[in-house]
Motif scaffolding. Sequence first.
Motif, PDB file in Angstrom:
ATOM      1  N   VAL A 309      50.209  29.940  62.507  1.00 38.07           N
ATOM      2  CA  VAL A 309      50.940  30.519  61.371  1.00 38.07           C
ATOM      3  C   VAL A 309      49.993  31.305  60.478  1.00 38.07           C
ATOM      4  O   VAL A 309      50.294  32.432  60.047  1.00 38.07           O
ATOM      5  CB  VAL A 309      51.654  29.414  60.561  1.00 38.07           C
ATOM      6  N   ILE A 310      48.836  30.731  60.207  1.00 34.49           N
ATOM      7  CA  ILE A 310      47.827  31.400  59.369  1.00 34.49           C
ATOM      8  C   ILE A 310      47.404  32.725  59.994  1.00 34.49           C
ATOM      9  O   ILE A 310      47.260  33.744  59.306  1.00 34.49           O
ATOM     10  CB  ILE A 310      46.617  30.469  59.159  1.00 34.49           C
ATOM     11  N   GLY A 311      47.220  32.726  61.316  1.00 34.25           N
ATOM     12  CA  GLY A 311      46.874  33.973  62.000  1.00 34.25           C
ATOM     13  C   GLY A 311      48.028  34.961  62.007  1.00 34.25           C
ATOM     14  O   GLY A 311      47.838  36.161  61.768  1.00 34.25           O
ATOM     15  N   PHE A 312      49.238  34.461  62.245  1.00 34.99           N
ATOM     16  CA  PHE A 312      50.423  35.321  62.318  1.00 34.99           C
ATOM     17  C   PHE A 312      50.709  35.998  60.979  1.00 34.99           C
ATOM     18  O   PHE A 312      51.116  37.162  60.925  1.00 34.99           O
ATOM     19  CB  PHE A 312      51.624  34.466  62.749  1.00 34.99           C
ATOM     20  N   LEU A 313      50.478  35.279  59.891  1.00 35.27           N
ATOM     21  CA  LEU A 313      50.751  35.819  58.553  1.00 35.27           C
ATOM     22  C   LEU A 313      49.577  36.617  57.986  1.00 35.27           C
ATOM     23  O   LEU A 313      49.687  37.170  56.889  1.00 35.27           O
ATOM     24  CB  LEU A 313      51.108  34.689  57.582  1.00 35.27           C
ATOM     25  N   GLY A 314      48.462  36.660  58.690  1.00 36.64           N
ATOM     26  CA  GLY A 314      47.307  37.438  58.241  1.00 36.64           C
ATOM     27  C   GLY A 314      46.487  36.762  57.164  1.00 36.64           C
ATOM     28  O   GLY A 314      45.651  37.400  56.516  1.00 36.64           O
ATOM     29  N   ILE A 315      46.685  35.435  56.980  1.00 42.03           N
ATOM     30  CA  ILE A 315      45.966  34.727  55.921  1.00 42.03           C
ATOM     31  C   ILE A 315      44.478  34.638  56.238  1.00 42.03           C
ATOM     32  O   ILE A 315      43.619  34.868  55.372  1.00 42.03           O
ATOM     33  CB  ILE A 315      46.569  33.323  55.711  1.00 42.03           C
ATOM     34  N   ALA A 316      44.159  34.285  57.488  1.00 48.81           N
ATOM     35  CA  ALA A 316      42.745  34.140  57.870  1.00 48.81           C
ATOM     36  C   ALA A 316      41.997  35.453  57.688  1.00 48.81           C
ATOM     37  O   ALA A 316      40.865  35.480  57.176  1.00 48.81           O
ATOM     38  CB  ALA A 316      42.645  33.658  59.318  1.00 48.81           C
ATOM     39  N   ARG A 317      42.632  36.540  58.111  1.00 50.72           N
ATOM     40  CA  ARG A 317      41.981  37.856  57.974  1.00 50.72           C
ATOM     41  C   ARG A 317      41.792  38.219  56.502  1.00 50.72           C
ATOM     42  O   ARG A 317      40.725  38.697  56.095  1.00 50.72           O
ATOM     43  CB  ARG A 317      42.822  38.924  58.671  1.00 50.72           C
ATOM     44  N   ALA A 318      42.817  37.954  55.686  1.00 45.89           N
ATOM     45  CA  ALA A 318      42.729  38.287  54.256  1.00 45.89           C
ATOM     46  C   ALA A 318      41.655  37.466  53.562  1.00 45.89           C
ATOM     47  O   ALA A 318      40.885  37.988  52.736  1.00 45.89           O
ATOM     48  CB  ALA A 318      44.084  38.052  53.584  1.00 45.89           C
ATOM     49  N   MET A 319      41.557  36.168  53.917  1.00 44.31           N
ATOM     50  CA  MET A 319      40.537  35.327  53.295  1.00 44.31           C
ATOM     51  C   MET A 319      39.141  35.736  53.744  1.00 44.31           C
ATOM     52  O   MET A 319      38.187  35.720  52.957  1.00 44.31           O
ATOM     53  CB  MET A 319      40.800  33.854  53.630  1.00 44.31           C
ATOM     54  N   SER A 320      39.011  36.102  55.015  1.00 42.86           N
ATOM     55  CA  SER A 320      37.715  36.560  55.524  1.00 42.86           C
ATOM     56  C   SER A 320      37.267  37.815  54.779  1.00 42.86           C
ATOM     57  O   SER A 320      36.106  37.927  54.362  1.00 42.86           O
ATOM     58  CB  SER A 320      37.805  36.847  57.029  1.00 42.86           C
ATOM     59  N   GLU A 321      38.192  38.752  54.616  1.00 40.10           N
ATOM     60  CA  GLU A 321      37.857  39.996  53.922  1.00 40.10           C
ATOM     61  C   GLU A 321      37.504  39.738  52.461  1.00 40.10           C
ATOM     62  O   GLU A 321      36.597  40.366  51.911  1.00 40.10           O
ATOM     63  CB  GLU A 321      39.042  40.971  54.021  1.00 40.10           C
ATOM     64  N   PHE A 322      38.201  38.752  51.844  1.00 36.05           N
ATOM     65  CA  PHE A 322      37.916  38.432  50.443  1.00 36.05           C
ATOM     66  C   PHE A 322      36.519  37.840  50.289  1.00 36.05           C
ATOM     67  O   PHE A 322      35.750  38.237  49.393  1.00 36.05           O
ATOM     68  CB  PHE A 322      38.960  37.445  49.908  1.00 36.05           C
ATOM     69  N   ILE A 323      36.165  36.907  51.165  1.00 37.71           N
ATOM     70  CA  ILE A 323      34.844  36.272  51.078  1.00 37.71           C
ATOM     71  C   ILE A 323      33.741  37.276  51.380  1.00 37.71           C
ATOM     72  O   ILE A 323      32.688  37.280  50.745  1.00 37.71           O
ATOM     73  CB  ILE A 323      34.770  35.056  52.021  1.00 37.71           C
ATOM     74  N   ILE A 324      33.993  38.167  52.355  1.00 42.97           N
ATOM     75  CA  ILE A 324      33.012  39.202  52.673  1.00 42.97           C
ATOM     76  C   ILE A 324      32.808  40.120  51.466  1.00 42.97           C
ATOM     77  O   ILE A 324      31.688  40.553  51.168  1.00 42.97           O
ATOM     78  CB  ILE A 324      33.467  40.008  53.905  1.00 42.97           C
ATOM     79  N   SER A 325      33.908  40.405  50.747  1.00 46.18           N
ATOM     80  CA  SER A 325      33.810  41.290  49.582  1.00 46.18           C
ATOM     81  C   SER A 325      32.965  40.688  48.459  1.00 46.18           C
ATOM     82  O   SER A 325      32.484  41.402  47.587  1.00 46.18           O
ATOM     83  CB  SER A 325      35.215  41.613  49.045  1.00 46.18           C
ATOM     84  N   LEU A 326      32.769  39.356  48.481  1.00 46.95           N
ATOM     85  CA  LEU A 326      31.937  38.712  47.466  1.00 46.95           C
ATOM     86  C   LEU A 326      30.461  39.009  47.660  1.00 46.95           C
ATOM     87  O   LEU A 326      29.658  38.818  46.744  1.00 46.95           O
ATOM     88  CB  LEU A 326      32.163  37.188  47.480  1.00 46.95           C
ATOM     89  N   GLY A 327      30.104  39.451  48.862  1.00 47.53           N
ATOM     90  CA  GLY A 327      28.721  39.813  49.144  1.00 47.53           C
ATOM     91  C   GLY A 327      27.777  38.628  49.194  1.00 47.53           C
ATOM     92  O   GLY A 327      26.583  38.766  48.882  1.00 47.53           O
ATOM     93  N   LEU A 328      28.270  37.455  49.596  1.00 50.12           N
ATOM     94  CA  LEU A 328      27.429  36.267  49.677  1.00 50.12           C
ATOM     95  C   LEU A 328      26.479  36.357  50.867  1.00 50.12           C
ATOM     96  O   LEU A 328      26.849  36.861  51.924  1.00 50.12           O
ATOM     97  CB  LEU A 328      28.292  35.009  49.808  1.00 50.12           C
ATOM     98  N   SER A 329      25.289  35.843  50.690  1.00 50.35           N
ATOM     99  CA  SER A 329      24.367  35.757  51.815  1.00 50.35           C
ATOM    100  C   SER A 329      24.861  34.663  52.754  1.00 50.35           C
ATOM    101  O   SER A 329      25.601  33.759  52.339  1.00 50.35           O
ATOM    102  CB  SER A 329      22.961  35.416  51.317  1.00 50.35           C
ATOM    103  N   PRO A 330      24.461  34.708  54.046  1.00 53.06           N
ATOM    104  CA  PRO A 330      24.913  33.665  54.977  1.00 53.06           C
ATOM    105  C   PRO A 330      24.582  32.252  54.508  1.00 53.06           C
ATOM    106  O   PRO A 330      25.409  31.345  54.634  1.00 53.06           O
ATOM    107  CB  PRO A 330      24.165  34.017  56.271  1.00 53.06           C
ATOM    108  N   LEU A 331      23.380  32.043  53.941  1.00 51.69           N
ATOM    109  CA  LEU A 331      23.000  30.707  53.483  1.00 51.69           C
ATOM    110  C   LEU A 331      23.854  30.264  52.293  1.00 51.69           C
ATOM    111  O   LEU A 331      24.241  29.089  52.195  1.00 51.69           O
ATOM    112  CB  LEU A 331      21.522  30.672  53.107  1.00 51.69           C
ATOM    113  N   MET A 332      24.155  31.184  51.379  1.00 54.13           N
ATOM    114  CA  MET A 332      25.008  30.847  50.242  1.00 54.13           C
ATOM    115  C   MET A 332      26.419  30.517  50.716  1.00 54.13           C
ATOM    116  O   MET A 332      27.074  29.594  50.197  1.00 54.13           O
ATOM    117  CB  MET A 332      25.039  32.006  49.242  1.00 54.13           C
ATOM    118  N   LEU A 333      26.887  31.266  51.720  1.00 53.68           N
ATOM    119  CA  LEU A 333      28.216  31.009  52.281  1.00 53.68           C
ATOM    120  C   LEU A 333      28.280  29.616  52.880  1.00 53.68           C
ATOM    121  O   LEU A 333      29.218  28.852  52.622  1.00 53.68           O
ATOM    122  CB  LEU A 333      28.551  32.065  53.334  1.00 53.68           C
ATOM    123  N   ILE A 334      27.280  29.261  53.685  1.00 51.96           N
ATOM    124  CA  ILE A 334      27.300  27.955  54.346  1.00 51.96           C
ATOM    125  C   ILE A 334      27.119  26.842  53.329  1.00 51.96           C
ATOM    126  O   ILE A 334      27.648  25.742  53.499  1.00 51.96           O
ATOM    127  CB  ILE A 334      26.224  27.892  55.462  1.00 51.96           C
TER     128      ILE A 334
END
Length: 444
Positions: A309-334
């Motif tokens: 459902v999350i994939g079908f509604l585009g939630i995962a993609r939208a959240m991924s794009e939002f987190i990427i837009s924050l510009g966090l480093s990989p270590l900060m993300l983890i």
Amino acid sequence: MIADPLILSMILIAILFVFLLSSLWIGVSLILTGIIGMLIYDHNLPPVISIYDKVGDLLASSLYDALNSWSLAALPMFILMGEILYKSSISTRLLNGLKPWLAFVPGGLLHVNVAACSLFAAVSGSSAATTATVGKITLEELKNRGYSKTLAMGSLAGSGTLGFLIPPSLIMIIYGVLSDVSIGKLFVAGILPGLLLASLYSFYIMYKAKTDPSVLPEKEEKFTFKDRVNSLKDLAPIFSLIILVLGSIYGGFATPTEAAALGVLGSFLLAAYFKAISLDILKTALLNSVRTSVMIGFIIAGAVFLSQVIGFLGIARAMSEFIISLGLSPLMLILLIGIMFIILGMILEAISIVVMTLPIVLPIVILAGFDPLWFGIFLVFMVEMAQITPPVGFSLFVIQGISNEKIQTILKATFPFFILMIITVVLITLFPEIVFYLPEQMIK
């Protein structure tokens, strides 16, 4: 109707928590949350297509896809193997066999918890079974011999979680099925981190024994070389079963599912050899295995439906794009993901954390450049912490039931081992070669 996937995701998280707090079954909560998400999203479907048809089709296909997995067949097998060992006297023999070999180490028999949990984890795959089995045998005996009950409880709580990390691991099987990562590679990748964590536990016990003699009995129990030789007859069966299960996987002779079947056969034959099996024990082990397997299967089915459902509604993609837009480093993300898992561990049990978060978190982690194999081990560490974090730390309740101590006392005893878990997570994050070394050797 709602069109924004991010707003919808927050609504669904709130709905899911309402269901969980209402004591509704986790599998039912996941499925109902997915259905509600499908119904309230603005699909812009043609009039001839009913949203109820879409929900029905997606639900039917996801439930079938979730449970139609040969890899998942290993789950009930490993659960049954652990149940047979738990109900028979084999686990008692394991403890008796370890005592003569650990008495000379600083900390003495306090190391029994670490060693026994490591060995039992390698044949049960269940943290709960490991904690309950070892704790029932060691806690009272260590107290009677004059060892610190606080340190015994803490080491049991920490070491009991090794059931998730040292293969075969039920969590690794579930993660492998949901993430499409090789379960065999996950098993191999968990060995060095598991041994590292167990070693840190033992070093801490040695440190406490050297700096605080009160944790040890006034008179240490002595064992002769003859005692150590005689103890091999108790250790040999467990080591044989470990070699049978793990050796068949690492040697390429069997898949994890086939190895699990060998483990069930091996545990049954050992129980029969020691005359520790009966129809009542077998019946209880089978019923407990069915209950646990059906419960886990239902949760997985609900999680797969929600993830689709999350994939079908585009939630995962939208959240991924939002987190990427924050510009966090990989270590900060983890780091943020790790903090999120620790918080979730305070309110959810291990399997729920994996199946509920993986559909959202895994795509983000992969996009940030982390290997899904490494993240699988990282996730296992996170759910290990969930076992000993209040108020839903399952291992805490197991130990409370065994020891009859207050939960506050158990929490205080467990805290140093929780810190050691965090240190180990930091080490595998800064030095991911700890995770990758053995899988790479297996490929060669």
